[in-house]
Scaffold this motif. Structure first.
Motif, mmCIF file in Angstrom:
data_model
loop_
_atom_site.group_PDB
_atom_site.id
_atom_site.type_symbol
_atom_site.label_atom_id
_atom_site.label_comp_id
_atom_site.label_asym_id
_atom_site.label_seq_id
_atom_site.Cartn_x
_atom_site.Cartn_y
_atom_site.Cartn_z
ATOM 1 N N LEU B 132 18.065 -7.944 -157.047
ATOM 2 C CA LEU B 132 17.475 -9.286 -156.956
ATOM 3 C C LEU B 132 16.998 -9.543 -155.528
ATOM 4 C CD1 LEU B 132 20.081 -11.265 -159.112
ATOM 5 C CD2 LEU B 132 17.928 -10.226 -159.832
ATOM 6 N N GLU B 133 16.181 -10.566 -155.365
ATOM 7 C CA GLU B 133 15.546 -10.786 -154.064
ATOM 8 C C GLU B 133 16.553 -11.099 -152.958
ATOM 9 O OE1 GLU B 133 13.340 -14.247 -153.338
ATOM 10 O OE2 GLU B 133 14.878 -15.553 -154.177
ATOM 11 N N ASP B 134 17.755 -11.566 -153.322
ATOM 12 C CA ASP B 134 18.758 -11.869 -152.306
ATOM 13 C C ASP B 134 19.599 -10.646 -151.960
ATOM 14 O OD1 ASP B 134 19.991 -11.700 -154.753
ATOM 15 O OD2 ASP B 134 21.565 -13.121 -154.215
ATOM 16 N N GLY B 135 19.273 -9.512 -152.553
ATOM 17 C CA GLY B 135 20.019 -8.287 -152.268
ATOM 18 C C GLY B 135 21.102 -7.990 -153.287
ATOM 19 N N THR B 136 21.368 -8.944 -154.172
ATOM 20 C CA THR B 136 22.375 -8.731 -155.213
ATOM 21 C C THR B 136 21.963 -7.589 -156.140
ATOM 22 O OG1 THR B 136 23.088 -11.021 -155.184
ATOM 23 C CG2 THR B 136 23.458 -9.808 -157.237
ATOM 24 N N ALA B 137 22.940 -6.714 -156.447
ATOM 25 C CA ALA B 137 22.662 -5.628 -157.385
ATOM 26 C C ALA B 137 23.272 -5.975 -158.732
ATOM 27 C CB ALA B 137 23.254 -4.324 -156.871
ATOM 28 N N VAL B 138 22.497 -5.803 -159.789
ATOM 29 C CA VAL B 138 22.988 -6.055 -161.139
ATOM 30 C C VAL B 138 22.799 -4.776 -161.940
ATOM 31 C CG1 VAL B 138 22.825 -7.497 -163.198
ATOM 32 C CG2 VAL B 138 22.217 -8.453 -160.962
ATOM 33 N N PHE B 139 23.895 -4.312 -162.554
ATOM 34 C CA PHE B 139 23.809 -3.159 -163.440
ATOM 35 C C PHE B 139 23.874 -3.688 -164.859
ATOM 36 C CE2 PHE B 139 25.643 -2.022 -159.452
ATOM 37 C CZ PHE B 139 25.011 -0.842 -159.098
ATOM 38 N N LEU B 140 22.783 -3.562 -165.556
ATOM 39 C CA LEU B 140 22.687 -4.174 -166.877
ATOM 40 C C LEU B 140 23.069 -3.135 -167.936
ATOM 41 C CD1 LEU B 140 21.863 -6.927 -168.088
ATOM 42 C CD2 LEU B 140 19.546 -6.032 -168.343
ATOM 43 N N ALA B 141 24.047 -3.492 -168.753
ATOM 44 C CA ALA B 141 24.548 -2.589 -169.791
ATOM 45 C C ALA B 141 23.555 -2.538 -170.965
ATOM 46 C CB ALA B 141 25.916 -3.078 -170.268
ATOM 47 N N PHE B 152 14.869 -17.429 -155.723
ATOM 48 C CA PHE B 152 16.045 -18.286 -155.766
ATOM 49 C C PHE B 152 15.846 -19.443 -154.811
ATOM 50 C CE2 PHE B 152 18.335 -14.245 -156.903
ATOM 51 C CZ PHE B 152 18.627 -14.639 -158.198
ATOM 52 N N SER B 153 16.364 -20.595 -155.188
ATOM 53 C CA SER B 153 16.387 -21.687 -154.222
ATOM 54 C C SER B 153 17.831 -21.847 -153.765
ATOM 55 C CB SER B 153 15.814 -22.947 -154.839
ATOM 56 O OG SER B 153 16.210 -23.043 -156.186
ATOM 57 N N SER B 169 25.430 -10.365 -153.230
ATOM 58 C CA SER B 169 25.355 -10.387 -151.768
ATOM 59 C C SER B 169 25.921 -11.708 -151.257
ATOM 60 C CB SER B 169 23.913 -10.188 -151.305
ATOM 61 O OG SER B 169 23.218 -11.397 -151.353
ATOM 62 N N LYS B 170 26.702 -11.620 -150.198
ATOM 63 C CA LYS B 170 27.440 -12.794 -149.707
ATOM 64 C C LYS B 170 26.496 -13.844 -149.134
ATOM 65 C CE LYS B 170 32.023 -11.011 -148.730
ATOM 66 N NZ LYS B 170 31.954 -9.583 -149.048
ATOM 67 N N ASN B 171 26.695 -15.063 -149.580
ATOM 68 C CA ASN B 171 25.998 -16.191 -148.986
ATOM 69 C C ASN B 171 26.686 -17.462 -149.436
ATOM 70 O OD1 ASN B 171 24.360 -18.209 -148.097
ATOM 71 N ND2 ASN B 171 22.432 -17.172 -148.621
ATOM 72 N N PRO B 172 27.642 -17.932 -148.655
ATOM 73 C CA PRO B 172 28.465 -19.081 -149.063
ATOM 74 C C PRO B 172 27.633 -20.343 -149.293
ATOM 75 C CG PRO B 172 29.154 -18.214 -146.924
ATOM 76 C CD PRO B 172 27.965 -17.417 -147.343
ATOM 77 N N LEU B 188 30.904 -16.446 -154.741
ATOM 78 C CA LEU B 188 30.421 -16.571 -153.369
ATOM 79 C C LEU B 188 30.029 -15.225 -152.779
ATOM 80 C CD1 LEU B 188 32.819 -19.320 -152.053
ATOM 81 C CD2 LEU B 188 30.416 -19.502 -152.690
ATOM 82 N N GLY B 189 30.458 -14.169 -153.333
ATOM 83 C CA GLY B 189 30.129 -12.847 -152.782
ATOM 84 C C GLY B 189 31.175 -11.889 -153.303
#
Lengths: 189, 330
Positions: B132-141, B152-153, B169-172, B188-189
Motif C-alpha cells: 500500500l502507499e503507506d508502505g504497509t504490506a498485505v499478503f492476500l490469501a 489514504f487520508s 507500517s507504523k504511524n500512530p 498502530l503498527g
C-alpha cells in the motif's frame, strides 16, 4: 425484485453493521433524486429541501439498527422526504399546494421540432436531452430510470395516477429514443 | 400491442421490473420482425446511455450530512453511550471516508473515476502481495478481496473479505483499520492476520507483533485489545467471542503453503485445501466429513496431501477433473 433493490439490500445490510462507506454509497446514489423531488415539493428557493433530505439520511444512520423495510429502500426514502416536507408546511401553517395538485394528463401539446435535434447542445449527451423534457416528465423518468421506483410508487409520490405515470414515461422514452438516435446518427451524441 | 404498451414493457424489462410471463411476451414480440428487434435495440441503447451519472456535488453534501449527524447524536435525547461512542469512532474517520466515494462508481460499474478505489481479488490457489502507499504490506490469501483507496487520508481504512496477513507500517497519527463484515481491527503498527471467510463459522484475528483493537460490528460496543501471541475468534453461529494463545505456524501457514490440522474435522480442513489448491472437495457422507485429522503439510503437492489424509483416516479418494471425492473405507 429489481436488481437495484438487491444491491440496496446488500448496502443496507452493511449500513446496519455500521459500515460508513456503504452508507455514503446509498447517499450518493439517492441524494440527487431526493433533492430534486424535495425541491419540487417545496416551491420556493430554499435550503429546506436539502435539509429534508439530510434529515432523512441522518435518521437512517442513527436508527439503522431498527429499520426493517417492507418496501424498497428507494420508495422508503422518497416517502420519508415527502413526510418531511409535509412537516415543513405544517410548521409554517401553510397548505401544501404542490401536493394537492389536481390529477392532470401530461401536456398534449408537447412536441420537439426536428430541427431542435440538430442543436449543438446534443453533443453534451443524453442529460441535455432529458433536460428538454417537461419538468414533470423529467421527474417521472428520472425516478424510474435513476432510482428504480415502480410506476405505482411514482404515482403515489407525485399524487398522480399510474396511467399518467405511464404516459409520462412513454413520451420520455419515445422522445429520447428518437432524439438520441438522430443525434448519434449525425455524430453529435 | 400498442406502441406505448410495448415501449413501457421494454423499459420495465431493462429495469428488471418485469415478470417471467412479461419477459416471454417481449421475446415473442421481438421475434416477430426485424423491425421489432430494431425498436428493442434502440430503446436498450437509450436506456443504457441514460444511466445515472456520478455527481461531483455529492461529496460536499455528504460532508454536510456528516456534521449534521454529529450534532444530532450529541443531543441529550439520544445520547445513549452506545450511539455516542459509535459516532465518535465515525467522526474520527471523517476524512478517510471521502476516499471511499469511488465505491459508488464501483457499485454502478459505470464510471471511469473508480480508479480512486482499488480492489485486489484472489481466486482459489492464488495469493497476492500488495504494497500500500503507506508502505504497509498485505499478503492476500486465496479467494479473498481487499479494497483500499488509492490515497489514504488521516485514517487508513481497508476492507477485507476472506483472509490476509498485514504488516502495517507504523504511524500512530494515522490509525490503520481493517473492516470486515463482522468486526473492525484498528492498529498502530503491527503484524497480524485476519481471516473472515464467509463459508467459515468464525472470523479470526491473530496478532503476532504490536497491538490491535478489535471492535465487533454486531453491537459496536465490544472492544478487545489483543497482545502479541493472542488470537481472537468471533463465532458467527453462537456470537461468542473467544481469546486464546495462537499457533503462529498455523496462522501464517497459508503464506508458505503450509497446512496444519490439529484434530480438525475433515470438512473444515477441506476449506483450506480447496483454497490453497483451487479444487473442490466432495464428501460421500457426513461420517467422512466428520473424520478428525491431525497432519502437517509443508508446501507439498496435492497428491501427497491426499495420500496422507487417505492413509491416516481410513479413507479413499478419487479425482474427477477439478473435484476430489472422499469416501470412508468400509
Amino acid at each position: 425484485m429489481t436488481s437495484g433493490s438487491t444491491e440496496d439490500q446488500a448496502l443496507l445490510e452493511r449500513v446496519r453493521a455500521g459500515n460508513e462507506p456503504a452508507f455514503e454509497s446509498l447517499f450518493q446514489k439517492y441524494y440527487p433524486g431526493l433533492l430534486r423531488y424535495g425541491k419540487m415539493l417545496l416551491p420556493y428557493p430554499t435550503d429546506e429541501a436539502e435539509e429534508a433530505v439530510f434529515d432523512v439520511f441522518a435518521k437512517l444512520w442513527i436508527q439503522r439498527h431498527n429499520i426493517h423495510l417492507h418496501i424498497s429502500l428507494a420508495s422508503f426514502l422518497y416517502k420519508a422526504v415527502k413526510n418531511r416536507t409535509h412537516d415543513y408546511y405544517r410548521k409554517k401553517n401553510m397548505v401544501s399546494v404542490v401536493l394537492v395538485e389536481a390529477e392532470n394528463e401530461p401536456e398534449q401539446t408537447y412536441q420537439i421540432p426536428d430541427q431542435q435535434l440538430q442543436f449543438k447542445e446534443l453533443t453534451q449527451g443524453i442529460e441535455k436531452l432529458i433536460a428538454l423534457l417537461p419538468e414533470r416528465t423529467q421527474m417521472v423518468f428520472r425516478m424510474n430510470r435513476y432510482d428504480g421506483l415502480t410506476y405505482q410508487e411514482i404515482a403515489n409520490l407525485l399524487n398522480i395516477s399510474v396511467n399518467s405515470v405511464k404516459t409520462h414515461m412513454y413520451r420520455a422514452i419515445k422522445f429520447l429514443k428518437d432524439a438520441y438516435l438522430s443525434a448519434r446518427a449525425s455524430g453529435q451524441c | 400491442m400498442k406502441e406505448q404498451e410495448i415501449y413501457l414493457l421494454i423499459t420495465r424489462y431493462l429495469a428488471n421490473q418485469t415478470s417471467t410471463e412479461e419477459n416471454e411476451r417481449i421475446a415473442d414480440w421481438i421475434a416477430e420482425s426485424a423491425q421489432h428487434e430494431q425498436i428493442f435495440e434502440d430503446i436498450k441503447l437509450l436506456w443504457q446511455a441514460s444511466a445515472p451519472k456520478p455527481n461531483a456535488d455529492v461529496s460536499g453534501a455528504f460532508n454536510k450530512l456528516r456534521s449534521k449527524i454529529g450534532q444530532e447524536t450529541n443531543k441529550p435525547v439520544i445520547s445513549h453511550t452506545t450511539s455516542r461512542i459509535k459516532w465518535y469512532a465515525i467522526a474520527a474517520s471523517v476524512v478517510a471516508i471521502l476516499t471511499f466515494s469511488g465505491l459508488l462508481f464501483y457499485h454502478f460499474g459505470s464510471s471511469p473515476t473508480s480508479t480512486q478505489f482499488k480492489e485486489v481479488v484472489t481466486t482459489a490457489g492464488q495469493k497476492k502481495k500488495i504494497r500500500l502507499e503507506d508502505g504497509t504490506a498485505v499478503f492476500l490469501a486465496p479467494q479473498s478481496t481487499l479494497r483500499f483507496p488509492g490515497h489514504f487520508s488521516s485514517q487508513r481504512n481497508v476492507e477485507l473479505r476472506g483472509q490476509a496477513y498485514f504488516e502495517v507500517s507504523k504511524n500512530p497519527h494515522r490509525p490503520f483499520v481493517v473492516h470486515t463484515a463482522s468486526l473492525d481491527v484498528q492498529v498502530l503498527g503491527t503484524h497480524f492476520n485476519v481471516s473472515s471467510y464467509q463459508n467459515q463459522n468464525a472470523t479470526k484475528v491473530s496478532l503476532l507483533e504490536g497491538k490491535v483493537k478489535v471492535t465487533i460490528s454486531d453491537n459496536g460496543l465490544d472492544e478487545y485489545l489483543l497482545s502479541p501471541g493472542q488470537e481472537l475468534a468471533v463465532n458467527h453461529i453462537n456470537h461468542q467471542v473467544y481469546r486464546y494463545a495462537l499457533d503462529s505456524l498455523a496462522v501464517k501457514g497459508w503464506m508458505s503453503n503450509t497446512l496444519i490440522f490439529k484434530n480438525e474435522k475433515l470438512v473444515e480442513a477441506a476449506h483450506k485445501i480447496e483454497q490453497m489448491y483451487g479444487v473442490r472437495i466432495v464428501f460421500a457422507d457426513q461420517a467422512t466429513a466428520e473424520t478428525n485429522l491431525y497432519a502437517r503439510f509443508g508446501n507439498e503437492p496435492l497428491q501427497n496431501v491426499l495420500e496422507t489424509i487417505a492413509a491416516s483416516g481410513n479413507i479413499t479418494y478419487h479425482i474427477e477433473g477439478n473435484k476430489i471425492y472422499f469416501t470412508l473405507k468400509h
